[in-house]
Write an enzyme that holds these catalytic residues in place. Structure first.
Site, PDB file in Angstrom:
ATOM      1  CB  SER A 171       1.310  -3.554   5.331  1.00 47.91           C
ATOM      2  OG  SER A 171       2.381  -2.743   5.772  1.00 47.91           O
ATOM      3  CG  HIS A 220      -0.241   0.089   2.531  1.00 42.96           C
ATOM      4  ND1 HIS A 220       0.351   1.237   3.018  1.00 42.96           N
ATOM      5  CD2 HIS A 220      -0.022  -0.855   3.478  1.00 42.96           C
ATOM      6  CE1 HIS A 220       0.887   1.008   4.195  1.00 42.96           C
ATOM      7  NE2 HIS A 220       0.683  -0.265   4.504  1.00 42.96           N
ATOM      8  CG  ASP A 271      -0.677 -21.024  11.857  1.00 38.79           C
ATOM      9  OD1 ASP A 271      -0.495 -21.270  13.061  1.00 38.79           O
ATOM     10  OD2 ASP A 271       0.003 -21.528  10.940  1.00 38.79           O
TER      11      ASP A 271
END
Length: 441
Positions: free
Chosen positions: A390, A249, A375
């Site tokens: 990110s 991003h 998980d």
């Protein structure tokens, strides 16, 4: 009054029923869902299933691809059997199917791109970016007299998020040089000549410094910044091109939330020291320290899909050092996948996730995937997705398919991801199909 006879009504209903059955039949559904165009990499194979009990004549450019192992340009095919496509070299061709060799039946445009494998990342990196100018991040009132205050920056119509790219005709991206310029202009009684970028537009304006009677200095009435730093995750390294992609991003200024126009920067080795766990309504974060002097690469671009630049080699502690194939957006499926990231030190680990939604995107757009952490080890250690993850690569069926971009604030076990295809395009690795004809949180 005219009335339909029972017989005509029965014939009409029978016709509608036959049409309904035909439309819902498997062959018709397969035909309707068959792609108008197909994208593949060099050397890739794919099977298409028409499931139509008919024979046809197929034609394709044999230099670009072969069908069912045939190397001739035109040949008969049984559409009740899968068509096996194997690509040879980059380019664009059309797979044409004709019934009885004459009646046009279906045309599929086939785009073949150069073969591409990249190394998935997952390493936590330190990011330092230098803006391509001086960022305006706030205004302040200067005390110009016992009862008077003013802000020259506001008088010059400067807004938060503006980028001052030149002062008095000279490019400038160092805040330490602004105060001497303001002092010299103030003493002479001359305004500073500014070139300002606002979004995609540029304009010129004058800014006249005023004397601050409290600080005994000439002021502009602005809060300014020239750089930003933070922690993120490396998504991929393309060794053949020597470039990387990270974050997934755009980097924005923390005060103005406007994208930073990059004038330079670097990514550094980083080590995770601790993690603040995510909880509903409050995303956690990775806490990491930069390893100064251990630069991995530069920062050349800051786009909606992350940061990109040159890197000479993959950093250590990779989960896997060998390149893997990448997937086009249309290849990604809902179902099991995995995320590679660091939750302690520098070790990249693999964690199970699930892709719960795939957006149909034919052009670059953010939020292409919705993912959920499944998980139990990762949920126990982090509570889900945390800030600093990110850019963590997402893999499915052995292919790199995307990167983590954002966490859901009210459900940190879930978040958004972007397709890896868009990151590779911004990195200058994947080209548009037309460009290959002559030879891509």
């Amino acid at each position: 009054m005219y009335r339909k006879s029972p017989r005509r009504r029965l014939i009409g209903l029978t016709f509608v029923l036959i049409l309904f059955v035909a439309v819902c039949s498997a062959p018709i559904r397969h035909f309707a869902s068959f792609p108008e165009q197909l994208r593949m990499f060099e050397g890739q194979s794919k099977k298409l299933n028409y499931a139509m009990p008919v024979h046809a004549q197929a034609s394709v450019n044999p230099m670009v691809a072969s069908i069912n192992g045939r190397t001739d340009a035109s040949f008969p095919v049984d559409l009740n059997q899968p068509l096996s496509i194997h690509t040879k070299q980059s380019g664009t061709t059309e797979l044409k199917l004709r019934l009885f060799g004459k009646i046009p039946f279906k045309t599929v445009k086939l785009h073949v791109l150069p073969d591409l494998h990249v190394i998935p990342g997952g390493q936590t990196i330190g990011v330092k970016v230098k803006a391509a100018g001086i960022m305006v991040v706030g205004h302040h009132q200067v005390k110009t007299g016992p009862e008077t205050r003013s802000s020259p920056g506001e008088d010059a119509k400067l807004k938060l998020g503006d980028l001052i790219v030149e002062i008095n005709g000279q490019p400038l991206n160092d805040v330490s040089k602004v105060a001497p310029l303001a002092d010299a202009a103030g003493q002479r009684g001359h305004p500073l000549k500014l070139l300002v970028q606002r979004g995609k537009e540029r304009f010129r304006t004058d800014l006249k410094p005023v004397y601050d009677h409290e600080d005994k200095a000439w002021r502009l009435g602005l809060y300014i910044r020239d750089s930003a730093a933070g922690v993120g995750t490396l998504t991929f390294y393309a060794p053949d091109q020597g470039v990387y992609g990270a974050l997934g991003h755009i980097i924005t200024d923390m005060d103005t939330q406007t994208p930073i126009v990059v004038g330079g920067g670097e990514i550094l080795h980083s080590s995770v020291t601790s993690i603040s766990k995510s909880q509903n309504g409050e995303p956690g974060e990775k806490r990491a320290r930069f390893m100064e002097g251990r630069t991995l690469g530069n920062v050349e671009r800051n786009t909606s899909f992350g940061i990109f630049g040159k890197m000479k080699e993959m950093p250590a502690h990779s989960f896997r050092a060998e390149p893997v194939p990448v997937a086009f957006a249309e290849e990604v499926e809902e179902g099991p996948a995995e995320m590679w990231t660091v939750v302690g030190g520098q070790k990249v680990e693999r964690f199970a996730i699930r892709i719960v939604h795939v957006s149909k995107q034919s052009a670059p757009a953010t939020k292409g995937l919705v993912i959920k952490i499944t998980d139990p080890k990762l949920l126990e250690r982090t509570g889900g997705i945390v800030q600093g993850m990110s850019g963590s690569p997402i893999l499915q069926k052995g292919k790199l398919v995307g990167a983590v971009t954002h966490v859901f604030v009210n459900d940190p076990t879930s978040g958004y991801g972007c397709f890896i295809e868009w990151m590779l395009k911004d990195a200058g690795i994947i080209l548009n199909p037309e460009q290959t004809i002559s030879k891509a949180v």
